[in-house]
Design a protein around this motif. Structure first.
Motif, PDB file in Angstrom:
ATOM      1  N   ARG B 235      44.342  54.632  47.461  1.00 38.15           N
ATOM      2  CA  ARG B 235      43.226  53.545  47.258  1.00 38.15           C
ATOM      3  C   ARG B 235      44.003  52.271  46.450  1.00 38.15           C
ATOM      4  N   THR B 236      44.935  52.486  45.729  1.00 40.30           N
ATOM      5  CA  THR B 236      45.643  51.492  44.979  1.00 40.30           C
ATOM      6  C   THR B 236      46.413  50.806  45.983  1.00 40.30           C
ATOM      7  N   ARG B 237      46.968  51.440  46.945  1.00 39.44           N
ATOM      8  CA  ARG B 237      47.854  50.820  47.889  1.00 39.44           C
ATOM      9  C   ARG B 237      46.817  49.825  48.763  1.00 39.44           C
ATOM     10  N   ALA B 238      45.795  50.337  49.176  1.00 40.12           N
ATOM     11  CA  ALA B 238      44.905  49.491  50.007  1.00 40.12           C
ATOM     12  C   ALA B 238      44.527  48.252  49.267  1.00 40.12           C
ATOM     13  N   ILE B 239      44.303  48.271  47.930  1.00 43.81           N
ATOM     14  CA  ILE B 239      43.960  47.330  47.230  1.00 43.81           C
ATOM     15  C   ILE B 239      45.253  46.243  47.121  1.00 43.81           C
ATOM     16  N   HIS B 245      45.777  42.195  42.507  1.00 46.24           N
ATOM     17  CA  HIS B 245      46.354  43.144  41.433  1.00 46.24           C
ATOM     18  C   HIS B 245      45.385  43.374  39.928  1.00 46.24           C
ATOM     19  N   ASP B 246      44.092  43.314  40.605  1.00 47.74           N
ATOM     20  CA  ASP B 246      43.151  43.589  39.559  1.00 47.74           C
ATOM     21  C   ASP B 246      42.745  45.019  39.568  1.00 47.74           C
ATOM     22  N   PRO B 247      43.166  45.774  38.151  1.00 50.21           N
ATOM     23  CA  PRO B 247      42.938  46.963  37.958  1.00 50.21           C
ATOM     24  C   PRO B 247      41.337  47.234  38.270  1.00 50.21           C
ATOM     25  N   GLU B 248      40.411  46.166  37.976  1.00 49.00           N
ATOM     26  CA  GLU B 248      39.083  46.440  37.867  1.00 49.00           C
ATOM     27  C   GLU B 248      38.513  46.998  39.155  1.00 49.00           C
ATOM     28  N   ARG B 249      39.473  46.496  40.438  1.00 53.84           N
ATOM     29  CA  ARG B 249      39.003  47.181  41.650  1.00 53.84           C
ATOM     30  C   ARG B 249      39.168  48.463  41.861  1.00 53.84           C
ATOM     31  N   VAL B 250      40.238  49.121  41.008  1.00 48.72           N
ATOM     32  CA  VAL B 250      40.506  50.528  41.120  1.00 48.72           C
ATOM     33  C   VAL B 250      39.315  51.275  40.313  1.00 48.72           C
ATOM     34  N   PHE B 251      38.856  50.805  39.258  1.00 50.01           N
ATOM     35  CA  PHE B 251      37.956  51.066  38.148  1.00 50.01           C
ATOM     36  C   PHE B 251      36.441  50.985  39.082  1.00 50.01           C
ATOM     37  N   LEU B 252      36.411  50.231  39.993  1.00 48.86           N
ATOM     38  CA  LEU B 252      35.116  50.239  40.933  1.00 48.86           C
ATOM     39  C   LEU B 252      35.074  51.526  41.479  1.00 48.86           C
ATOM     40  N   PHE B 253      36.262  51.770  42.062  1.00 49.42           N
ATOM     41  CA  PHE B 253      36.136  53.097  42.637  1.00 49.42           C
ATOM     42  C   PHE B 253      35.989  54.331  41.886  1.00 49.42           C
ATOM     43  N   LEU B 254      36.483  54.286  40.645  1.00 47.74           N
ATOM     44  CA  LEU B 254      36.313  55.417  39.841  1.00 47.74           C
ATOM     45  C   LEU B 254      34.957  55.490  39.145  1.00 47.74           C
TER      46      LEU B 254
END
Lengths: 224, 411
Positions: B235-239, B245-254
């Protein structure tokens, strides 16, 4: 609708201080033009610019009141509400001083003593540089909130506050040099003219002082 | 037509209306946080809610339903007449529904749970006197109303502090999140499994004792955490490949995970508000006054379906409004608030305590706000909630008592 969550999470009034700063900067921008007109001895231009500054100060006041109006006591803010109100007052004070510069120049037409022109223009440049730094500082409010007043955003803010302080110090030094030149020419100048020059230099210096106070308020915001 | 049929029909309609109301307002508030951050679309929120509300109601919802049905008011004390019980519980559903309708009209932040509990108390006192109410149970319920928002707030505060120190303030926040995220998902898996297995649903043989349930839940948490590592990495690699480089994008998934968790927690607690009284009416008419009857599955289905219909027919409007208003609640903050609230609510459900989902979520958001990570909170809402604690119960109780007294005269 029962939407307590929507009512709980209201739009923060803090980023709106950037709007206020923009209005204030528009007013303060008249100051270098005023001083240039003074150096050029263009009294009609001074009159016109002073009127401009006065109406821009009125506009800045309007924005200030709007920001204050968006801060009811029941809001819980990530910073002390009183510090925010002090910040608003300091931002506003810059516009007040800018307006006063215009007023002083219209009360009694001044002539610039020989050898003071370049110093005076340089002094005003330094003042404006301080205001510009403070303006960039205010623009960081949004990212400061996003990072919870910590982390990298706080480090950037700390660097900007230091920059505001440095620039204010530079402006201070030039203010003193200008004053010295004026006193050196005191024999040629009337006492009233010297008095008005001191008033003018102080008002110009105060713009930078208030910009520095803006920085100090941000220092309180990020103090852990 | 027999009067019992009429009562059952009225009770079913009132129960459905309650369920509709819960779906249209409470679920919409709970899911609105995920819609606001963009983790779920409106349609996605309805689908997630439909599945997990249902699951929560079926798998964990029975305990709270029992409390509402027979824990607050002692069934013997209201007399041996099943008709009284059926009439009373129908009056409760109507009273709570009317009060909620009024509150919704004015936009007051009242709780569905508090309304129905207040109504049941009002009926109990009218039917069997003050001693008919099990004040010990009532005391712990009322205490849980204060404790649950506070607990939600404390968990949210601590979790967000941790997240800021470990992830958001890191020089490589996305990197940090791929390391820290699996732990969070582990805890989530652990809480969910434990809530399912420990004192779970008997018909599905999920009622394991704690010394069996705990190790199973721990292993489930570990497995879920391990499984999440490669998923999170991908997921993070795709982002990052997308240039962000916004961690919020990963939190969107979480946050999609915690949205499911919230819907599950809500189902486990709030379905009881409609189903508890309804199953009491049904039980009284079919079996007479008996405390042995378990909550019929059909009733839980009725409640869950009503909730989903409420969400789909009106809740989407509420969610859309909330979504527009709460843009300050970024995915990381929404994730924490939902995680804290859902954990608190599931814990309350296991203890059979009917708590307010919305109030707990509000508490959790305030907890995040105390970390100085939200732009502004209108504490007028908190004041309104505290005020509603003191108004809802007496009012719903009076209304239920009045309706019940009228119905008893008519019979």
């Amino acid at each position: 609708m029962r939407i307590p969550l929507a009512h709980l999470l209201v739009k923060s009034p803090l980023p709106r201080i950037a709007d206020q700063m923009k209005a204030v900067a528009a007013c303060v921008d008249r100051v270098p033009e005023l001083i240039q007109a003074l150096v050029d001895g263009d009294q009609p231009a001074i009159e016109r610019l002073a009127r401009d500054a006065s109406s821009l100060e009125g506009e800045a006041d309007r924005v200030k009141n709007e920001v204050r109006g968006s801060m009811p006591v029941r809001l819980y803010l990530p910073v002390d509400r009183r510090d925010v109100l002090r910040l608003i007052a300091q931002v506003d004070a810059m516009a007040d001083c800018a307006e006063d510069v215009g007023v002083i120049l219209t009360l009694r037409p001044l002539t610039v003593p020989e050898g003071c022109e370049t110093l005076l223009v340089l002094f005003v440049e330094r003042v404006m540089a301080t205001v510009e730094s403070a303006s960039r500082l205010v623009d960081t409010t949004d990212s400061l909130i996003k990072s919870g007043f910590g982390g990298r955003a706080a480090e950037q803010v700390r660097a900007l506050i230091d920059e505001v302080g440095r620039r204010e110090h530079e402006a201070d030094k030039l203010q003193d040099q200008c004053a010295k030149v004026i006193f050196k020419a005191e024999k040629e100048l009337s006492p009233v003219a010297v008095f008005m020059w001191m008033k003018l230099l102080n008002k110009l210096g105060d713009i930078a002082n208030h910009a520095e106070n803006v920085g100090d308020q941000y220092r309180l915001f990020i103090a852990a | 037509m027999e009067s019992t049929t009429v009562i059952l029909a009225v009770a079913t309609l009132a129960g459905l209306y309650m369920a509709w109301n819960i779906g249209a307002n409470d679920v919409a508030n709970a899911m609105g946080t995920s819609v606001g951050s963009g983790a779920l679309t409106l349609r996605g929120a309805i689908i997630v809610a439909a599945i997990f509300e249902f699951g929560g109601a079926m798998l964990v919802g029975g305990t709270v339903t029992e409390t509402v049905r027979q824990g607050i008011v002692s069934l013997e004390a209201v007399g041996g007449d099943p008709m009284i019980l059926a009439l009373g519980m129908t009056a409760c559903l109507l009273a709570a529904a009317v009060w909620l309708h009024v509150a919704t009209y004015f936009g007051w932040p009242v709780s569905t749970t508090h309304s129905i509990v207040g109504a049941v108390v009002g009926f109990g006192i009218t039917a069997g006197g003050v001693s008919a109410v099990n004040w010990g149970v009532m005391g712990s319920i009322v205490a849980s109303w204060v404790v649950s928002p506070v607990l939600g707030g404390v968990i949210a505060y601590l979790l967000f502090r941790l997240l800021r120190n470990r992830v958001l303030d890191d020089d490589e926040p996305i990197e940090a999140l791929t390391r820290f995220g699996p732990w969070l998902i582990s805890v989530l898996g652990f809480v969910l499994t434990l809530s399912l297995l420990w004192k779970g649903l008997k018909p599905l043989h999920l009622n394991l004792p704690i010394h069996v349930a705990l190790p199973v839940a721990v292993s489930a948490g570990v497995v879920v955490g391990l499984v999440s590592i490669p998923i999170l990495k991908r997921r993070t690699r795709a982002i990052e490949e997308g240039g962000s480089h916004d961690p919020e994008r990963v939190f969107l998934f979480l946050q999609i995970l915690t949205a499911c968790f919230v819907a599950f927690a809500h189902g486990s607690n709030d379905v009881a508000n409609a189903v508890g009284p309804l199953s009491a009416v049904y039980g009284a008419i079919e079996h007479g006054v008996s405390e042995q009857v378990t909550v019929p599955m059909g009733m839980l289905v009725v409640g869950a379906v009503g909730i989903v219909i409420g969400l789909a027919t009106y809740g989407y409007k509420v969610m859309a409004t909330i979504g527009k208003e709460i843009t300050a609640l970024t995915p990381s903050r929404g994730f924490v608030a939902e995680f804290a609230a859902a954990t608190t609510i599931v814990a309350a459900s296991k203890l059979g305590l009917p708590v307010s989902t919305t109030h707990t979520l509000v508490g959790a958001v305030v907890g995040v706000g105390f970390t100085r990570s939200l732009g502004a909170l209108d504490l007028g809402v908190v004041r309104g909630i505290i005020l509603s604690w003191f108004i809802t119960v007496p009012f719903a109780a009076l209304l239920a008592a009045g309706l019940f007294a009228l119905a008893r005269l008519a019979i």
